[in-house]
Enzyme design. Sequence first.
Site: not given
Length: 375
Positions: A51-52, A80, A101, A129
Amino acid sequence: MKSVIDIPDLSVEEIDELIKTAGDIALHPEKYAKSCEGKILATLFYEPSTRTRLSFTAAMMELGGNVLGFSEPGSSSAVKGESVADTARVVSCYADIIAMRSPKEGAAFVAAKNATIPVINTGDGGHAHPTQTLGDLFTIYREKGRFNNLTVGFCGDLKYGRTVHSLIEAMSRYPDVRFVLISPDALKLPTFVKYEILARHNVLYTETDSLEEALPSLDILYMTRIQKERFTDPAEYERLKDSYILTVEKLASAKSDLCIMHPLPRVNEISVKVDKDPRACYFKQVENGKYMRMALILKLLASAKENPETEDLLAGRSVLINEMKCTNPRCITATEQELDHVFRVVDAEAGICRCVYCEKKMKADSGMMKRVVRR
């Protein structure tokens, strides 16, 4: 230049402005179809999201902009060993704004300190959030027409639920709001949220483990899933995962204008039969979240144009720097070793401090407190 790492980064007036803009976008999308023409959003997702990530992608595309980025860390230079700070600097050369995120709490804070473009936190571990909260607020406003004089129930994982913490912080700034906290003992709302947010704003709240007892009094019910990915003990998750399941039968005692919300994804905590109930608003939340993200992108790009200097995220705060180390294993400082360990002072007399990255509570001794710096 402004970034949004947590919901307090936005004032009540700024949130009202975003809601007004989002409402206009919803009614007149054609007015905004070329607002971000020539602009690029970078989506940096170190953790799975449907969704986000898609919401931000859709938001930028509907504003006429472009999107680049990655959807899991395996396709980035993180494998890396590249730091979040370096990634933020590099991506600043390619894009105009970042949506990020990470499972590491404080990752977005680090990115914002090092990027030369605005950064939006789209979820950092169990910490915050804010863009989900903005969508939640827009949903509440569209359904109820107000933020004051509401009884809001939060049900499920209140310990690790970053969406819960952010929404409680946002709603606590409005008058006559009451919270009912519904959870098993092992997943209760963290102490710091109770005492540093609810107590500070004099917000009334009650705690219970019974959804059925709480339902009749609620104007809003915010359901959450028990988050398997936040548990270090699989057995504990198995014990708690089916703690609450909202069914059509249980809703018989609820108000006729109850607003049922959920940040999604759901597992089984809301029966699919509830989807047909007119009180179910969780899919409306998805659409509302897109409109609020569109409004936020517009606001931050305008802010960057007006003032390109990076905002000091610690301005006006009393802090301790490198006097102690955060002990939270999920904190970004646990993996990025050269970061300063910074703690904001919560209670100077008692020596109570919180990590600026993850909100971990720490106690400083009297000697440390003599070296507090005012930013």
